[in-house]
Design a protein around this motif. Structure first.
Motif, short mmCIF file in Angstrom:
data_model
loop_
_atom_site.label_atom_id
_atom_site.label_comp_id
_atom_site.label_asym_id
_atom_site.label_seq_id
_atom_site.Cartn_x
_atom_site.Cartn_y
_atom_site.Cartn_z
N PRO A 172 0.81 -1.24 0.00
CA PRO A 172 0.00 0.00 0.00
C PRO A 172 0.83 1.27 0.00
CG PRO A 172 0.15 -0.84 2.21
CD PRO A 172 0.90 -1.83 1.36
N ARG A 173 2.17 1.16 0.02
CA ARG A 173 2.98 2.38 0.04
C ARG A 173 2.85 3.12 -1.30
NH1 ARG A 173 8.85 0.83 0.82
NH2 ARG A 173 9.09 3.11 0.74
N SER A 174 2.88 4.44 -1.21
CA SER A 174 2.79 5.25 -2.44
C SER A 174 4.19 5.55 -2.94
CB SER A 174 2.05 6.56 -2.17
OG SER A 174 2.75 7.34 -1.22
N GLY A 175 4.26 5.83 -4.23
CA GLY A 175 5.55 6.16 -4.82
C GLY A 175 5.92 7.62 -4.56
N HIS A 176 7.22 7.85 -4.48
CA HIS A 176 7.72 9.19 -4.22
C HIS A 176 8.92 9.45 -5.13
CE1 HIS A 176 10.05 12.12 -1.44
NE2 HIS A 176 9.31 12.78 -2.31
N VAL A 177 8.83 10.48 -5.93
CA VAL A 177 9.93 10.88 -6.80
C VAL A 177 10.35 12.30 -6.42
CG1 VAL A 177 10.68 11.32 -9.18
CG2 VAL A 177 9.13 9.43 -8.69
N ALA A 178 11.63 12.46 -6.16
CA ALA A 178 12.16 13.78 -5.78
C ALA A 178 13.10 14.27 -6.88
CB ALA A 178 12.89 13.70 -4.45
N VAL A 179 12.86 15.47 -7.35
CA VAL A 179 13.69 16.08 -8.39
C VAL A 179 14.31 17.35 -7.82
CG1 VAL A 179 13.77 17.05 -10.71
CG2 VAL A 179 12.19 15.18 -10.19
N ARG A 180 15.63 17.49 -8.01
CA ARG A 180 16.30 18.69 -7.50
C ARG A 180 17.23 19.25 -8.56
NH1 ARG A 180 20.71 19.40 -2.59
NH2 ARG A 180 20.69 21.68 -2.57
N LEU A 181 17.12 20.56 -8.76
CA LEU A 181 18.00 21.28 -9.68
C LEU A 181 18.86 22.23 -8.87
CD1 LEU A 181 18.81 22.14 -12.62
CD2 LEU A 181 17.03 23.90 -12.44
N THR A 182 20.17 22.17 -9.08
CA THR A 182 21.07 23.05 -8.36
C THR A 182 22.28 23.34 -9.24
OG1 THR A 182 22.27 23.36 -6.27
CG2 THR A 182 22.36 21.16 -7.26
N MET A 183 23.17 24.21 -8.76
CA MET A 183 24.41 24.53 -9.47
C MET A 183 25.54 23.72 -8.87
SD MET A 183 23.67 26.71 -11.86
CE MET A 183 25.33 27.24 -12.30
N ALA A 184 26.21 22.92 -9.71
CA ALA A 184 27.37 22.16 -9.24
C ALA A 184 28.59 23.06 -9.19
CB ALA A 184 27.62 20.97 -10.15
N THR A 185 28.75 23.90 -10.22
CA THR A 185 29.80 24.91 -10.29
C THR A 185 29.19 26.15 -10.92
OG1 THR A 185 30.56 24.34 -12.52
CG2 THR A 185 31.48 23.06 -10.69
#
Length: 407
Positions: A328-341
């Motif tokens: 019964p667990r729901s799916g979770h997708v995390a997206v992150r945008l950042t600057m590496a340099t």
């Protein structure tokens, strides 16, 4: 008419005058000051001042260099066949921008405009060659000097110096006045070029917006057709492939949608664009919850933003379909945008599913989605890595912001 030295340079029309006392020292000082003024005027023209400011600066400095109370720029209006006082110093209120002078060759300024020859009139009250304009009579002008304002194209008009005082303008004064006119003429031609370029750019932007709008509409049509085709099929595998193709087309369409309605028609706000694309991609699975975060707000050229968004679309779609835990667990997708340099962005997509197969290798994958990821990453000049555990999987894209970007 050729000059006495054999050149084709127009010779000034100068009223004969009796010889005066020797004023060599004072004349030399004035010539030096005039050269200083020409240098100052040249600097003003190069500083990119607005055209009205440059006109006003020209008449002010020219009057100073000639020790004259009056100076004006006369703009030629071909449709009205008149010269308009566009800028001036010393004139009564209501003259600049309103007063006009005829352009027939019976007037000094008209003669200068039509022939290109400088004109000196040192005794207007006794002038027999030309008709003295009423404007000069009203202001008590006793002597005047005119030179043409000529750019690379049609003449702009005439630069004129006027004075109420006794004295004489001479050939050396002509050289100074023509120098000032030449500097202003170059600025006038530059303004014309800038206006033509701006008009061309405006037309280009209108056409580009129209093309972008049509591309957006065409992509929306393709997306709709793919959806209809998928829904009409009895083959689930083929329908899924068509839905994936539709999603990719929709991702590109999102870019053109932003280009259509944004002030900047060449770059895209990558953080906002990815938010839309990832939101669309996550909807393939109702049990999937998307968390999107962008630590940066950055505009990227469309040719860079679209492949980055396509990669995000593939990763989020795969995570939403295959990287979700069992019920019964729901799916979770995390997206992150950042600057590496300063020059590279980092995009991570994480899910809470069962992880990747032990032998997973993107480079050897036969799936179309993985091959698209590898090809787009190579196109961007970036790298894509992954990690897997019992808690899920993570993909990380590291890519330059611009073509040929470096750390």
């Amino acid at each position: 008419m050729s000059s006495s030295d054999g050149s084709d340079r127009p010779q000034p029309i100068v009223e004969p005058s009796p010889a005066g006392p020797d004023r060599t020292t004072r004349a030399l000082q004035q010539r030096i000051h005039q050269q200083e003024i020409l240098a100052e005027l040249g600097v003003a023209a190069l500083q990119g001042r607005s055209f009205p400011e440059l006109l006003n600066e020209t008449v002010r400095l020219t009057a100073e260099g000639m020790n004259s109370e009056f100076c004006k720029v006369l703009e030629y209006l071909p449709t009205e066949n008149q010269l308009l006082v566009r800028a001036g110093v010393g004139w009564n209120e209501g003259i600049v921008g309103k007063a006009t002078i005829g352009v027939d060759q019976e007037s000094p300024s008209g003669f200068a405009l039509h022939t290109g020859k400088p004109v000196i009139s040192n005794h207007l009250e006794n002038e027999q060659r030309f008709r003295t304009p009423e404007l000069l009579v009203q202001h008590g002008i006793r002597r005047a000097m005119n030179v043409i304002l000529q750019g690379n194209g049609a003449p702009y008009g005439v630069l004129e110096v006027d004075s109420r005082s006794e004295g004489e303008f001479n050939q050396n004064d002509i050289a100074f006045l023509q120098g000032a006119a030449n500097i202003l003429g170059m600025a006038i031609e530059r303004q014309r070029d800038e206006r033509r370029l701006k008009d061309a750019l405006d037309r280009h932007q209108v056409l580009l917006r129209e093309i972008t709008h049509r591309v957006k509409n065409s992509l929306q049509t393709v997306t709709s057709m793919l959806h209809l085709q998928a829904s009409a099929l009895n083959n689930a595998a083929l329908a899924e492939l068509l839905d994936e193709a539709s999603s990719r087309v929709s991702t590109i369409g999102r870019a053109y949608e932003r280009l259509c309605y944004d002030e900047d028609i060449e770059t895209i706000a990558l953080d906002v664009y990815l938010n839309d694309v990832c939101g669309d991609a996550s909807r393939v699975n109702p049990r999937c919850r998307l968390d999107y975060a962008a630590d940066v707000s950055i505009r990227v050229n469309a040719d860079r933003a679209i492949p980055i968004a396509l990669i995000a679309n593939e990763l989020v779609t795969n995570a939403a379909k295959h990287g979700v835990p069992e019920q019964p667990r729901s799916g979770h997708v995390a997206v992150r945008l950042t600057m590496a340099t300063d020059a590279k962005i980092l995009l991570s997509v994480t899910d809470n599913g069962l992880g990747l197969p032990a032998d997973f290798d993107m480079a050897k994958s036969r799936g179309l989605g993985m091959r698209v990821l590898v090809a787009l990453t190579k196109q961007l000049g970036g790298t894509i890595t992954h990690r897997s555990s019992a808690d899920g999987a993570e993909f990380i894209l590291l890519a330059p912001i611009a073509n040929g970007g470096h750390e």
